[in-house]
Design a protein around this motif. Structure first.
Motif, PDB file in Angstrom:
ATOM      1  N   PHE A  22     -28.638 -13.163   8.684  1.00 52.73           N
ATOM      2  CA  PHE A  22     -29.261 -12.177   7.625  1.00 52.73           C
ATOM      3  C   PHE A  22     -30.941 -12.982   7.712  1.00 52.73           C
ATOM      4  O   PHE A  22     -31.790 -12.131   7.613  1.00 52.73           O
ATOM      5  CB  PHE A  22     -28.790 -12.123   6.201  1.00 52.73           C
ATOM      6  CG  PHE A  22     -29.016 -11.004   5.269  1.00 52.73           C
ATOM      7  CD1 PHE A  22     -29.361  -9.862   5.999  1.00 52.73           C
ATOM      8  CD2 PHE A  22     -30.553 -11.823   4.586  1.00 52.73           C
ATOM      9  CE1 PHE A  22     -29.357  -9.243   4.666  1.00 52.73           C
ATOM     10  CE2 PHE A  22     -30.935 -10.165   3.730  1.00 52.73           C
ATOM     11  CZ  PHE A  22     -30.272  -9.299   3.477  1.00 52.73           C
ATOM     12  N   LEU A  23     -30.693 -14.283   7.375  1.00 48.87           N
ATOM     13  CA  LEU A  23     -31.973 -15.583   7.562  1.00 48.87           C
ATOM     14  C   LEU A  23     -33.018 -14.588   8.574  1.00 48.87           C
ATOM     15  O   LEU A  23     -34.162 -14.649   9.000  1.00 48.87           O
ATOM     16  CB  LEU A  23     -32.320 -16.820   7.584  1.00 48.87           C
ATOM     17  CG  LEU A  23     -33.609 -17.042   7.399  1.00 48.87           C
ATOM     18  CD1 LEU A  23     -34.544 -16.476   6.374  1.00 48.87           C
ATOM     19  CD2 LEU A  23     -32.817 -18.590   6.808  1.00 48.87           C
ATOM     20  N   ARG A  24     -31.906 -15.040   9.841  1.00 42.66           N
ATOM     21  CA  ARG A  24     -32.629 -14.495  11.229  1.00 42.66           C
ATOM     22  C   ARG A  24     -33.533 -13.620  11.249  1.00 42.66           C
ATOM     23  O   ARG A  24     -34.659 -12.605  11.949  1.00 42.66           O
ATOM     24  CB  ARG A  24     -31.461 -15.438  12.239  1.00 42.66           C
ATOM     25  CG  ARG A  24     -32.192 -14.747  13.853  1.00 42.66           C
ATOM     26  CD  ARG A  24     -31.598 -15.884  15.067  1.00 42.66           C
ATOM     27  NE  ARG A  24     -31.968 -14.765  16.126  1.00 42.66           N
ATOM     28  CZ  ARG A  24     -31.773 -14.379  17.179  1.00 42.66           C
ATOM     29  NH1 ARG A  24     -30.515 -14.453  17.114  1.00 42.66           N
ATOM     30  NH2 ARG A  24     -32.478 -14.183  18.143  1.00 42.66           N
ATOM     31  N   LEU A  25     -32.464 -12.436  11.220  1.00 38.70           N
ATOM     32  CA  LEU A  25     -32.667 -11.108  11.243  1.00 38.70           C
ATOM     33  C   LEU A  25     -34.145 -10.360  10.870  1.00 38.70           C
ATOM     34  O   LEU A  25     -34.854 -10.341  11.167  1.00 38.70           O
ATOM     35  CB  LEU A  25     -31.615 -10.164  10.708  1.00 38.70           C
ATOM     36  CG  LEU A  25     -30.262  -9.459  11.132  1.00 38.70           C
ATOM     37  CD1 LEU A  25     -29.053  -9.077  10.720  1.00 38.70           C
ATOM     38  CD2 LEU A  25     -30.729  -8.903  12.413  1.00 38.70           C
ATOM     39  N   GLY A  47     -32.958 -10.700  -1.327  1.00 35.50           N
ATOM     40  CA  GLY A  47     -32.003  -9.060  -0.514  1.00 35.50           C
ATOM     41  C   GLY A  47     -30.673  -9.722  -0.327  1.00 35.50           C
ATOM     42  O   GLY A  47     -29.682  -8.661  -0.327  1.00 35.50           O
ATOM     43  N   PHE A  48     -29.902 -11.025   0.041  1.00 35.50           N
ATOM     44  CA  PHE A  48     -28.709 -11.221   0.545  1.00 35.50           C
ATOM     45  C   PHE A  48     -28.129 -11.709  -0.741  1.00 35.50           C
ATOM     46  O   PHE A  48     -26.983 -10.736  -0.488  1.00 35.50           O
ATOM     47  CB  PHE A  48     -29.008 -12.656   1.232  1.00 35.50           C
ATOM     48  CG  PHE A  48     -27.389 -12.761   1.944  1.00 35.50           C
ATOM     49  CD1 PHE A  48     -26.875 -12.743   2.886  1.00 35.50           C
ATOM     50  CD2 PHE A  48     -27.325 -13.878   1.070  1.00 35.50           C
ATOM     51  CE1 PHE A  48     -25.523 -13.128   3.162  1.00 35.50           C
ATOM     52  CE2 PHE A  48     -25.756 -14.255   1.321  1.00 35.50           C
ATOM     53  CZ  PHE A  48     -25.221 -14.616   2.458  1.00 35.50           C
ATOM     54  N   HIS A  61     -26.129  -1.152  -5.231  1.00 36.01           N
ATOM     55  CA  HIS A  61     -26.604  -1.667  -4.092  1.00 36.01           C
ATOM     56  C   HIS A  61     -26.662  -1.152  -3.330  1.00 36.01           C
ATOM     57  O   HIS A  61     -25.129  -0.792  -3.025  1.00 36.01           O
ATOM     58  CB  HIS A  61     -26.544  -3.317  -4.281  1.00 36.01           C
ATOM     59  CG  HIS A  61     -25.135  -3.776  -4.063  1.00 36.01           C
ATOM     60  ND1 HIS A  61     -23.788  -3.673  -5.434  1.00 36.01           N
ATOM     61  CD2 HIS A  61     -24.065  -4.296  -3.257  1.00 36.01           C
ATOM     62  CE1 HIS A  61     -23.110  -3.719  -5.385  1.00 36.01           C
ATOM     63  NE2 HIS A  61     -23.182  -3.931  -3.988  1.00 36.01           N
ATOM     64  N   TRP A  62     -26.877  -2.491  -1.745  1.00 35.11           N
ATOM     65  CA  TRP A  62     -26.364  -1.677  -0.205  1.00 35.11           C
ATOM     66  C   TRP A  62     -24.955  -2.257  -0.173  1.00 35.11           C
ATOM     67  O   TRP A  62     -24.353  -3.883  -0.359  1.00 35.11           O
ATOM     68  CB  TRP A  62     -27.695  -2.174   0.359  1.00 35.11           C
ATOM     69  CG  TRP A  62     -28.320  -1.432   0.619  1.00 35.11           C
ATOM     70  CD1 TRP A  62     -29.708  -1.957   0.054  1.00 35.11           C
ATOM     71  CD2 TRP A  62     -29.069  -0.197   1.238  1.00 35.11           C
ATOM     72  NE1 TRP A  62     -30.847  -1.060   0.584  1.00 35.11           N
ATOM     73  CE2 TRP A  62     -30.261   0.319   1.474  1.00 35.11           C
ATOM     74  CE3 TRP A  62     -28.493  -0.263   2.931  1.00 35.11           C
ATOM     75  CZ2 TRP A  62     -31.174   0.821   2.422  1.00 35.11           C
ATOM     76  CZ3 TRP A  62     -29.368   0.430   3.679  1.00 35.11           C
ATOM     77  CH2 TRP A  62     -30.457   1.358   3.821  1.00 35.11           C
ATOM     78  N   LEU A  63     -23.983  -1.175   0.173  1.00 34.32           N
ATOM     79  CA  LEU A  63     -23.210  -1.471   1.740  1.00 34.32           C
ATOM     80  C   LEU A  63     -23.431  -2.674   2.308  1.00 34.32           C
ATOM     81  O   LEU A  63     -23.876  -1.168   3.132  1.00 34.32           O
ATOM     82  CB  LEU A  63     -21.981  -0.322   1.890  1.00 34.32           C
ATOM     83  CG  LEU A  63     -21.371  -0.588   2.447  1.00 34.32           C
ATOM     84  CD1 LEU A  63     -20.289  -1.667   2.314  1.00 34.32           C
ATOM     85  CD2 LEU A  63     -20.089   0.866   3.205  1.00 34.32           C
ATOM     86  N   CYS A  64     -23.018  -3.895   2.733  1.00 36.16           N
ATOM     87  CA  CYS A  64     -23.746  -4.204   4.074  1.00 36.16           C
ATOM     88  C   CYS A  64     -22.743  -4.654   4.839  1.00 36.16           C
ATOM     89  O   CYS A  64     -21.825  -5.961   4.328  1.00 36.16           O
ATOM     90  CB  CYS A  64     -24.524  -5.217   3.955  1.00 36.16           C
ATOM     91  SG  CYS A  64     -25.653  -5.594   5.043  1.00 36.16           S
TER      92      CYS A  64
END
Length: 171
Positions: A22-25, A47-48, A61-64
Motif C-alpha cells: 500500500f505504501l509503495r503504491l 488511508g491504509f 469505508h472502501w472494500l480494498c
C-alpha cells in the motif's frame, strides 16, 4: 476474508501485512501522477488503517482487495469499491508501474463488477483524472460509459484537473 479469482488473478481482503504494498503504491510517481500529489507517509498510513476493518455492504469505508498474479504470486496492486448510496458504489484500482498495461486492471475490474452484482448493487461509477487515458480505456473495456466532466475538480500539486465520471449499469 473475501477472496475472488479470475483466470490469472487472485483478489483477497487487504490485511495489516499488506502495508508495504500500500505504501509503495502511494509512493510511486507513475502510479500517483493522476491520483494525488505527494502524500506524507502518515496520511498514507491513515488511508491504509481506514480500509482494514471488516467490510460489509453497510460499511462507509472502501472494500480494498489485494490483486495477486496467480502464476507468479506477485502482488500487483489493489482494487475495490465503496458504497456511495444504496445500490451504488464507486470503484477504483491502483497497480504498480511494472504491472500496468498487461490487462490486469481490466481483469480485476471485471471481478469487482461481478462481485458488486452478486451482492445486489445496481450501478457503479469511477472518477478518472483528465489525462489518465489508460484508466479511461480500462473502464471502457469493462463497459463503463463516460457520463460527465467536472471542470477543475481536483488539484495535484499546483495544477487543476477535470474529473471524468464514468458509469456502469449492472441492472
Amino acid at each position: 476474508m473475501l477472496e475472488l479469482s479470475t483466470d490469472r488473478l487472485d483478489l483477497r481482503t487487504m490485511v495489516e501485512s499488506d502495508w508495504p504494498l500500500f505504501l509503495r503504491l502511494h509512493s510511486e510517481p507513475q502510479t500517483m501522477q493522476y491520483v494525488f500529489g505527494e502524500i506524507a507517509e502518515e496520511q498514507v498510513r491513515q488511508g491504509f488503517e481506514h480500509r482494514l476493518p471488516a467490510w460489509g455492504p453497510q460499511s462507509e469505508h472502501w472494500l480494498c482487495l489485494v490483486v495477486t498474479d496467480r502464476a507468479s504470486g506477485h502482488e500487483l496492486g489493489v482494487t475495490g469499491f465503496r458504497i456511495l448510496s444504496p445500490g451504488h458504489a464507486e470503484v477504483g484500482c491502483l497497480l504498480l508501474p511494472e504491472h500496468q498495461g498487461k490487462g490486469f486492471g481490466t481483469e480485476s475490474r471485471k471481478a469487482i463488477i461481478d462481485y458488486a452484482a452478486a451482492i445486489g448493487l445496481n450501478s457503479l461509477e469511477s472518477t478518472v483524472t483528465d489525462g489518465n487515458i489508460a484508466s479511461c480505456k480500462v473502464l471502457e473495456k469493462c463497459g463503463f460509459v463516460f457520463a460527465r466532466r467536472v471542470p477543475q475538480a481536483y488539484q495535484i500539486g499546483d495544477r487543476w484537473f477535470d474529473d471524468l465520471i464514468y458509469h456502469y449499469q449492472i441492472r
